[in-house]
Design a protein around this motif. Structure first.
Motif: not given
Ligand SMILES: Nc1nc2c(ncn2[C@@H]2O[C@H](COP(=O)(O)OP(=O)(O)OP(=O)(O)O)[C@@H](O)[C@H]2O)c(=O)[nH]1
Ligand SMILES: [Mg+2]
Lengths: 76, 574
Positions: B491-493, B511-512, B516-520
């Motif tokens: 996971l990113p910072f 919700g936060m 963050l544009d996370l992948t699935m």
């Protein structure tokens, strides 16, 4: 006629409790729910793999764990 | 001088409904033994004639076998000591004999008693008639027939409080059941009725061959009903409301505040491509309102509607019996599904409900398990919102993982936690058609408590998040812990902020993740880790109270280890 435990009773059959083979704690718990020597009890159903036994006492249905049920002796 | 009224009786006889009728204080009632696990206070009358009314957990006898029953017996003991209390002994008229057992025990105590013969409507319905007057003259204390859900007889009950008397019915303890038998013979007539169709159907749900398929089918059905109502409300009501009515208002305010001010950051948040995105903007009035009202409330409504129907129908104890064996695998017995179900709504009542389990070991296992692997409905709703767009491919991994964790952790706890786990022993209440107005009252109660207890936390959370961002604290935390979460979970910072915020509100924390544009894959891992890692503060507080400090530390350590392990594993295998 014979004395068997609840677990050996046939589904749908009726019997009369003759004794409870356990200590004071067990007898008190069963007694509070109306299961005691002399009472008529109907076995409604068992479950797979030594699951709980369901009985009817008077107007109440009660589920009893298998181990506990082996200690309730019934005359059928 | 009478200062208190204590409601006592067997479990599931309608004490809580009567309590609500008497005091106007709303409490949860449901058709299974063990709904109330803690006493609850209210009052009737006013001024000098004001009296406290106490709703107690149900108990079958004065020898308690679970913590919930202990609460009831302790209340009685205090009442006897303080000599200022009337006992209202509530009896289930459909089970007179068994209920009189407690009544006769109460009559031996030095305390005034009034009897309410509740569920009078049900008794009539199944062909039982009881001569209340005859019972009254035999027992020597007032006996009033009541129908709690409609309010019938409640006024009479209140008038008869003045006539409460200490029992003068004498008997030898060993002869109690004979005594009861004699009384029942005198006052009760049962018209023998044939098995109704309802009863036949009822039996089918309890025989394993038919019951298990029915249980599987109904659980699926319930899930789809929840999903259907929840998504329906979001698609047709809350989303259109936010998009076409609320967004323009927010845009006005945004222009007024000026896009770069701190106030804008806090109230509106970030504009995404020049407009408001309720999932990502993260202002108090945008995301702060959208999360609780737009995304979570529809599911709260859907879930609690279904749960309430399930509770009031009487199906839960049957499900408990069918699942009893499965729960043995994790060191519990069937009735533990009650706290587990409640935990799916919110872990707080879930942990409380573990009080219906008899031993400390069971309560520790159940409470730890639910806080590790059961997300509350608010969090689930947010996960649906976030991963729903990927369909089953996104959602299944989260819930299947949590289920597997539940099974494995439960198994380990069964092996490791010492102590006893007794077998199931429970009354199976009759099926009842849920009383609609009562059901709606209960639903409203639960929604109201969400609005009152959760919404302020979410808003506060958004405020805190924005302030911490502005202060740079979240970025600092990200830099400090980030390398670990990146290495372990992929996971990113930026996700660190969300993981930390999970302590305040898990729905908000999920919700936060949205902006963050996370992948699935990252979303799946983050959702699982958030569920497992640490309970939210509200759950933390009840865990602390119910398990004690050492219990809480143990549970917390288990949660943390499990979360690290499972998150890391998912990162490797997905
Ligand atoms: N038909 C009918 N239903 C009733 C009546 N009183 C209560 N109920 C229902 O019976 C169920 C049990 O009621 P509760 O008030 O939760 O019972 P309780 O005695 O508080 O139960 P515990 O808290 O588990 O000890 C609920 O589903 C009620 O809606 C009544 O007079 N008639
Ligand atoms: Mg109650």
């Amino acid at each position: 006629m014979g004395r068997i435990s609840l677990t050996e009773m046939e589904e749908g059959s009726e019997g009369s409790v003759t004794s409870i083979e356990g200590g004071h704690g067990l007898r008190a718990r069963l007694d509070a729910m109306g299961i005691r020597p002399g009472v008529n009890i109907t076995k409604v159903s068992g479950q797979f793999m030594r699951g709980p036994i369901i009985v009817r006492v008077g107007t109440t249905q009660i589920a009893i764990g298998f181990g506990m049920a082996t200690r309730i002796i019934v005359e059928v | 001088m009478v200062k208190k009224i204590l409601l006592m009786g067997n479990p599931n006889v309608g004490k809580s409904v009567i309590f609500s009728r008497l005091t106007g204080v709303k409490v949860i009632a449901a058709n299974y033994p063990g709904t109330t696990v803690e006493f609850c206070r209210g009052c009737i009358g006013s001024g000098a004639s004001k009296v406290d009314v106490i709703d107690a957990p149900g108990t079958y006898s004065l020898e308690p076998t679970s913590p919930a029953e202990k609460v009831a017996v302790a209340l009685l003991e205090r009442a006897i000591e303080e000599k200022d209390t009337i006992i209202v002994n509530i009896i289930d008229a459909t089970n007179l004999e068994r209920n009189l057992n407690l009544t006769l025990q109460l009559l031996k105590k030095d305390v005034p008693v009034v009897v309410a013969l509740n569920l009078w409507d049900e008794a009539k319905h199944i062909g039982i008639s009881i001569d209340a007057e005859a019972l009254q003259s035999i027992l020597g204390i007032p006996v009033v027939s009541t129908v709690a859900i409609t309010g019938e007889g409640i006024k009479e009950l209140v008038t008869h409080l003045a006539n409460a008397k200490t029992g003068e019915y004498h008997y030898v303890d060993e002869e109690r059941w004979h005594e009861i038998g004699r009384i029942v013979d005198k006052v009760q007539v049962i018209k023998h009725k044939h098995h109704t169709i309802g009863e036949r159907l009822g039996d089918l749900t309890i025989h394993p061959w038919t019951g298990i398929p029915i249980a599987v089918a109904s659980l699926f059905l319930l899930f789809f009903v929840i999903r259907f109502i929840g998504e329906g409300l979001i698609t047709y009501i809350t989303d259109p409301f936010f998009d076409s009515l609320w967004a323009p208002v927010m845009m006005r305010i945004s222009v007024l505040l000026g896009a770069d001010s701190l106030l804008h950051k806090i109230i509106i948040g970030q504009l995404i491509d020049g407009s408001i995105d309720f999932g990502e903007s993260f202002g108090i009035l945008t995301t702060g309102l959208y999360v609780p009202f737009g995304a979570v409330l529809p599911y709260i409504l859907a879930f609690y509607f279904v749960l309430s129907v399930l509770e009031d129908s009487g199906y839960l104890p049957r499900l408990a019996i069918l699942l009893d064996n499965a729960l043995h695998a994790i060191g519990l017995h069937g009735m533990a599904i009650v706290p587990m179900f409640l935990a799916c709504g919110c872990n707080v009542p879930g942990v409380m409900a573990t009080r219906i389990l008899e031993t400390k070991r069971e309560r520790f296992i159940a409470a730890t398990l639910m806080s590790i692997s059961i997300p509350c409905v608010a969090q689930t709703a947010m996960i649906f919102g976030l991963l729903g767009k990927y369909g089953a491919r996104g959602l299944l991994p989260v819930f299947v993982t949590l289920f597997v964790v539940w099974l494995i952790t439960g198994n380990l706890l069964r092996l490791l936690v010492r102590g006893e786990s007794p077998e199931i022993f429970t009354e199976i209440p009759a099926y009842r058609l849920p009383h609609f107005p009562t059901l709606m009252k209960k639903l409203w109660m639960r929604i109201y408590s969400f609005l009152r207890e959760a919404v302020p936390f979410v808003l506060l959370g958004v405020l805190i998040v924005n302030l911490l961002y502005a202060l740079g604290a979240i970025n600092a935390a990200g830099r400090a812990i980030g390398p670990l979460t990146t290495w372990l979970f992929g996971l990113p910072f930026e996700a660190v902020g969300a993981l930390l915020m999970g302590f305040l509100r898990k729905d908000l924390a999920v919700g936060m993740l949205a902006p963050l544009d996370l992948t699935m894959k990252q979303l799946i891992i983050a959702s699982v880790v958030l569920t497992m890692s640490f309970p939210c503060i509200a759950t933390f507080m009840v865990l602390l109270r119910e398990l004690g400090i050492t219990g809480m530390i143990k549970a917390g350590a288990i949660m943390l280890c499990a979360a690290l392990l499972v998150g890391g594993t998912l990162n490797l295998i997905l």
